[in-house]
Every structure is written in C-alpha cells, then in structure tokens.
Design an enzyme around this catalytic site. Structure first.
Site, short mmCIF file in Angstrom:
data_model
loop_
_atom_site.label_atom_id
_atom_site.label_comp_id
_atom_site.label_asym_id
_atom_site.label_seq_id
_atom_site.Cartn_x
_atom_site.Cartn_y
_atom_site.Cartn_z
N ASN A 100 -10.36 -2.81 -5.92
CA ASN A 100 -9.58 -1.92 -6.80
C ASN A 100 -10.22 -1.93 -8.19
O ASN A 100 -10.37 -0.89 -8.84
CB ASN A 100 -8.14 -2.41 -6.99
N ASP A 135 0.84 -1.20 0.00
CA ASP A 135 0.00 0.00 0.00
C ASP A 135 0.88 1.25 0.00
O ASP A 135 2.00 1.21 0.50
CB ASP A 135 -0.91 -0.03 1.25
C1 FPP Z 1 -1.70 0.45 -3.30
O1 FPP Z 1 -1.33 1.74 -3.56
C2 FPP Z 1 -1.27 -0.50 -4.25
C3 FPP Z 1 -2.03 -1.05 -5.26
C4 FPP Z 1 -3.29 -0.53 -5.76
C5 FPP Z 1 -1.65 -2.27 -5.90
C6 FPP Z 1 -0.22 -2.65 -5.86
C7 FPP Z 1 0.36 -2.51 -7.20
C8 FPP Z 1 1.69 -2.46 -7.44
C9 FPP Z 1 2.70 -2.61 -6.39
C10 FPP Z 1 2.20 -2.24 -8.80
C11 FPP Z 1 1.96 -3.32 -9.77
C12 FPP Z 1 2.25 -4.67 -9.29
C13 FPP Z 1 2.84 -5.62 -10.01
C14 FPP Z 1 2.96 -7.00 -9.48
C15 FPP Z 1 3.40 -5.35 -11.33
P1 FPP Z 1 -2.46 2.84 -3.49
O2 FPP Z 1 -2.69 3.35 -4.87
O3 FPP Z 1 -3.69 2.31 -2.81
O4 FPP Z 1 -1.76 3.91 -2.58
P2 FPP Z 1 -2.47 5.04 -1.72
O5 FPP Z 1 -3.23 4.31 -0.63
O6 FPP Z 1 -1.30 5.81 -1.19
O7 FPP Z 1 -3.35 5.82 -2.64
#
Ligand code: FPP
Length: 261
Positions: A69, A21
């Site tokens: 998501n 996250d």
């Molecule tokens: C949370 O950050 C993360 C995600 C939505 C998914 C995780 C995705 C990755 C690490 C990149 C792609 C993965 C692979 C395996 C290629 P957020 O957007 O919720 O962060 P925030 O809470 O700060 O908005």
C-alpha cells in the site's frame, strides 16, 4: 446478541486476524471518493475492537496498511491513511482504556512519518496497562519482509557464535517475528471477497482457519465477527492430523489388490 448465545465458550478462538478490504469499492458503490470508504472503514475498526473486548478475545490483529500500500498507492491516499490513523488513535485511546484494550503494532513501523510514529507510541504507552484484548495493527507490514527481518536477527546470532546453523529451529524464527508476543491466529477473515492472503502473516497462518466474506469492510460489524466465530466453531481443526472418526490404515492388514493403484 442472539448469535453470541449460540457460541461455545469452551471453543473460542484466542487470536483473530482480519484483512480489511473493500473500502474503495464501498465508496465507489455510493459514488463517493475512496477517502470516504477509508473513513467509514476506520469506524468499523472500533466496532470490531469493542466486540472483541466484550467477548474476551485475547488477540485481534488488523491489516491496516501494507508495505505494498505504501509503495503503490497514490501519495495523496497514503497521506490520507496516515492522517486517519493519527486521528483514529487520538480519538479512540480513551475508548480503548474504557474497554481494557491494549494497542500494539507490527511492521516496519519506524519507516512511517515521524508524527505518526509519535502518536502510535503515545497510544501504545497510554494503553500498556490494559489486560483485555490486545489490538495489533499491522502497519507498513509485509509477511515476507517480516521473515527477512527475523532471519537477519537469527543470522546475527549465528555470526556472534550464539547458535550453530544446524541448531536453528522453528522456535528460533518464531521468537524473532514481530508477533512473538502472541499465539498464531486461529481464524483469518478477509472481507470483500478476494481469495488472497496478500502477504499477511505468512508464517503464522500455517494452520489457521480462513474465511472470506463478500461483505465490504466499512459494513463489517460485531455481529459478523460473531457469525464468523460460529462458523469457525463448526469446523474441525486437524493441524495435519486425521479426522476424528476415521482410523489410520494399517497397510499390512490390506489385501494386496487394494494396494494396486
Ligand atoms: C482496503 O481497502 C483497506 C486498506 C487499504 C487499509 C485498511 C484501512 C482502514 C480500515 C482505515 C484506517 C484504519 C485504521 C486502523 C484507522 P481498499 O482501498 O483496498 O478497497 P478496494 O479493494 O475496494 O479498493
């Protein structure tokens, strides 16, 4: 790495699961668009995969994309995450093979776009012979929907007369989960500070040690994983039992006044 030398090889976790996250916040702090956070998050994934392989971790499970998501994020962001996943797979399968890493997936993955499914299948087949770390990406994953899917399969066995309802056990649910090929996580890490499970591996984390770090996912590196394992080794796991060093109370040996609450 200094921290690696401090780890007890006898008490290494077998399965580490991570809620990645903070990509959006990482980008926001730098005045960048969220996409850059995801891109740097994908790079962090490969660092963690390679550290896991180096320390001989059998299972690493990463929450890459939840059902929520998929449903709740703007289409442009979902499309970008799908594109990122495809390019991550295309560009990293060779490195996975170099590191003896096998890739698998959990989630309602058949609902993902066709070209993503094809790339996923290609990566899975290309790494299927590797015997080191199994990297499982949770994609279009939700813990409750996983339990629903398992219950549907058990119900089908009941309808077919293969099992009676009163004979259903935890093991029957367990073997019908997407994760049936691995042990339950020993350690669950969540980055970027939120104290939530967010519908991740609900059944499997019944006795898992949970660790939350304020570090944002794109800043997470192998050394942080090793530090988390060091902290895990300091904890005593009880699985519903007692602390070592305390004795079970024998109620009969207590004076009556001790029993008045
Ligand atoms: C949370 O950050 C993360 C995600 C939505 C998914 C995780 C995705 C990755 C690490 C990149 C792609 C993965 C692979 C395996 C290629 P957020 O957007 O919720 O962060 P925030 O809470 O700060 O908005």
């Amino acid at each position: 790495m200094e921290v690696y030398r401090r780890l007890d090889p006898e008490r290494m976790p077998r399965h580490v699961a991570i809620i990645m996250d903070g990509n959006g916040r990482w980008a926001g702090k730098r005045g960048l668009k969220r996409f850059f956070g995801h891109k740097n998050g994908a790079e962090a994934v490969q660092f963690i995969v390679e550290t896991s392989s180096r320390i001989g971790l059998p299972w690493l499970t990463l929450y890459a994309f939840s059902l929520e998501n998929n449903l709740k994020r703007p289409r442009a962001e979902v499309n970008f995450l799908m594109m990122l996943l495809r390019s991550y797979l295309t560009n990293n399968v060779q490195r996975m093979n170099d590191n003896n890493v096998r890739i698998r997936y959990v989630g309602r993955t058949t609902d993902l776009p066709k070209e993503v499914c094809e790339r996923m299948q290609w990566a899975e087949e290309s790494t299927a012979k590797n015997t080191g770390t199994t990297l499982t990406l949770a994609l279009n994953y939700g813990g409750r929907s996983e339990i629903v899917d398992a219950v549907r399969r058990v119900a089908a066995d009941v309808a077919a007369g293969k099992v009676r309802p009163e004979d259903i056990t935890e093991a029957d649910i367990d073997r019908n989960l997407y994760t049936s090929y691995m042990a339950d996580p020993d350690l669950l890490i969540r980055t970027s500070g939120e104290m939530r499970i967010s519908n991740f591996l609900l059944w499997q984390i019944a006795y898992t040690e949970i660790m939350v770090t304020d570090r944002l996912w794109p800043d997470y590196r192998g050394v942080h994983l090793l530090e988390a394992i060091e902290e895990y080794q300091r904890r005593e796991r009880r699985f519903g039992g007692l602390n070592t060093g305390t004795e079970s109370d024998d109620v009969k040996s207590l004076p009556d006044r001790e029993l008045v609450l």
